[in-house]
Motif scaffolding. Structure first.
Motif, PDB file in Angstrom:
ATOM      1  N   UNK A  22      55.496 -13.169 -19.308  1.00  0.00           N
ATOM      2  CA  UNK A  22      54.120 -12.927 -19.124  1.00  0.00           C
ATOM      3  C   UNK A  22      53.685 -11.932 -20.011  1.00  0.00           C
ATOM      4  N   UNK A  23      52.910 -11.950 -20.651  1.00  0.00           N
ATOM      5  CA  UNK A  23      52.060 -10.269 -21.289  1.00  0.00           C
ATOM      6  C   UNK A  23      52.060  -9.386 -21.215  1.00  0.00           C
ATOM      7  N   UNK A  24      52.092  -8.426 -21.556  1.00  0.00           N
ATOM      8  CA  UNK A  24      52.554  -7.018 -21.005  1.00  0.00           C
ATOM      9  C   UNK A  24      50.777  -7.030 -20.888  1.00  0.00           C
ATOM     10  N   UNK A  25      49.559  -7.318 -21.381  1.00  0.00           N
ATOM     11  CA  UNK A  25      48.352  -6.418 -20.636  1.00  0.00           C
ATOM     12  C   UNK A  25      48.169  -7.494 -18.948  1.00  0.00           C
ATOM     13  N   UNK A  26      48.929  -7.877 -18.621  1.00  0.00           N
ATOM     14  CA  UNK A  26      48.589  -8.565 -17.504  1.00  0.00           C
ATOM     15  C   UNK A  26      49.712  -7.956 -16.840  1.00  0.00           C
ATOM     16  N   UNK A  45      61.732  -1.368  -5.895  1.00  0.00           N
ATOM     17  CA  UNK A  45      61.362  -2.358  -5.389  1.00  0.00           C
ATOM     18  C   UNK A  45      60.298  -3.139  -5.721  1.00  0.00           C
ATOM     19  N   UNK A  46      59.390  -2.394  -7.262  1.00  0.00           N
ATOM     20  CA  UNK A  46      57.861  -2.330  -7.817  1.00  0.00           C
ATOM     21  C   UNK A  46      58.163  -2.949  -9.376  1.00  0.00           C
ATOM     22  N   UNK A  47      59.461  -3.050  -9.752  1.00  0.00           N
ATOM     23  CA  UNK A  47      59.317  -3.060 -10.758  1.00  0.00           C
ATOM     24  C   UNK A  47      59.221  -4.188 -11.494  1.00  0.00           C
ATOM     25  N   UNK A  48      59.778  -5.014 -10.787  1.00  0.00           N
ATOM     26  CA  UNK A  48      59.796  -6.065 -11.740  1.00  0.00           C
ATOM     27  C   UNK A  48      58.006  -7.034 -10.612  1.00  0.00           C
ATOM     28  N   UNK A  49      57.931  -6.768  -9.523  1.00  0.00           N
ATOM     29  CA  UNK A  49      56.266  -6.858  -9.731  1.00  0.00           C
ATOM     30  C   UNK A  49      55.373  -7.457 -10.176  1.00  0.00           C
ATOM     31  N   UNK A  50      55.389  -6.826 -11.524  1.00  0.00           N
ATOM     32  CA  UNK A  50      54.009  -6.980 -11.715  1.00  0.00           C
ATOM     33  C   UNK A  50      53.646  -8.930 -12.540  1.00  0.00           C
ATOM     34  N   UNK A  51      55.289  -8.871 -12.741  1.00  0.00           N
ATOM     35  CA  UNK A  51      56.147 -10.206 -13.359  1.00  0.00           C
ATOM     36  C   UNK A  51      55.950 -11.690 -12.202  1.00  0.00           C
TER      37      UNK A  51
END
Ligand SMILES: Nc1nc2c(ncn2[C@@H]2O[C@H](COP(=O)(O)OP(=O)(O)OP(=O)(O)O)[C@@H](O)[C@H]2O)c(=O)[nH]1
Ligand SMILES: [Zn+2]
Length: 206
Positions: A22-26, A45-51
């Motif tokens: 998953x690119x950084x900008x996403x 709990x949210x650290x890996x949520x963006x990926x």
């Protein structure tokens, strides 16, 4: 989004543990959204949520990676003269509305009147999912499924009826649960001949 997406899931070499990068900008975009909603994207709990969210969206939108028409390329001609309705009904599907990116959950009935050949019945569901796994409105989803079958299978008639619930109407906005939307597209014989249309709608349960 093309290059990061995997997977032909049917391939024997498909590795279910391999996750797309998953690119950084996403990831940043999703962190921004979490912050905007009022939470802290750096908490454990949210650290890996963006990926996770990004990969989930790749799945929801996997239809952009395919041309649904390819599913209609293998036809069967030994049908013993069968030229009556072929119907696949109660096909569950999930999509997302293009206005709110909220889930659309429903079922479809897809019918066609063959002309000399038929297609594997699973392929009708594959065509549906190919268009549903995109950002959609229900009207266009219905029209695209019908048009694809019409163009590529060249049957005498196509009928598609879709019934769905829109989370953007239940979970937010007007907040009206239990409301269903029905759309239909009739082509060829089903459009022109009232008796055929009534027959197919009755077989579909309408
Ligand atoms: N025709 C159609 N409308 C849809 C579909 N999915 C969602 N919508 C509607 O798209 C509309 C977007 O309206 P807008 O006024 O631009 O957005 P909004 O302010 O969020 O509207 P509300 O949902 O009424 O709060 C809403 O009325 C939704 O109910 C769909 O598949 N087809
Ligand atoms: Zn919506």
């Amino acid at each position: 989004m093309s290059s990061q997406v995997s997977p032909d899931e049917d391939s024997p070499r498909h590795d279910p543990l391999r996750k797309p990068d998953v690119p950084d900008n996403v990831q940043d975009a999703i962190r921004t959204l979490i912050e905007w909603a009022g939470d802290d994207p750096t908490r454990e709990g949210l650290v890996d949520t963006p990926k996770r969210v990004a990969r989930a969206w790749l799945e929801y939108c996997q239809g952009y990676q395919e041309d649904p028409a390819v599913h209609l390329s293998r036809i069967f001609e030994e049908v013993g003269g069968y030229d009556e309705v072929v119907l696949l009904k109660d096909i569950p599907f999930q999509s997302h509305c293009e206005h709110h990116m909220a889930p659309i959950i429903g079922k479809a009935a897809i019918a066609y009147l063959p002309r000399n050949h038929v297609v594997g019945i699973s392929k009708l569901a594959r065509v549906l999912h190919g268009f549903a796994r995109r950002l959609q409105i229900q009207e266009r989803l219905t029209a695209e499924v019908a048009q694809c079958i019409w163009e590529h299978l060249k049957p005498q008639g196509v009928a598609v009826v879709i019934e769905a619930n829109h989370a953007c109407m239940t979970a937010r906005g007007v907040r009206t649960p239990g409301v269903g939307m029905i759309t239909s597209r009739m082509m060829g014989t089903f459009l022109e001949d009232e008796r055929s249309r009534k027959e197919v709608l009755s077989l579909m349960g309408y």
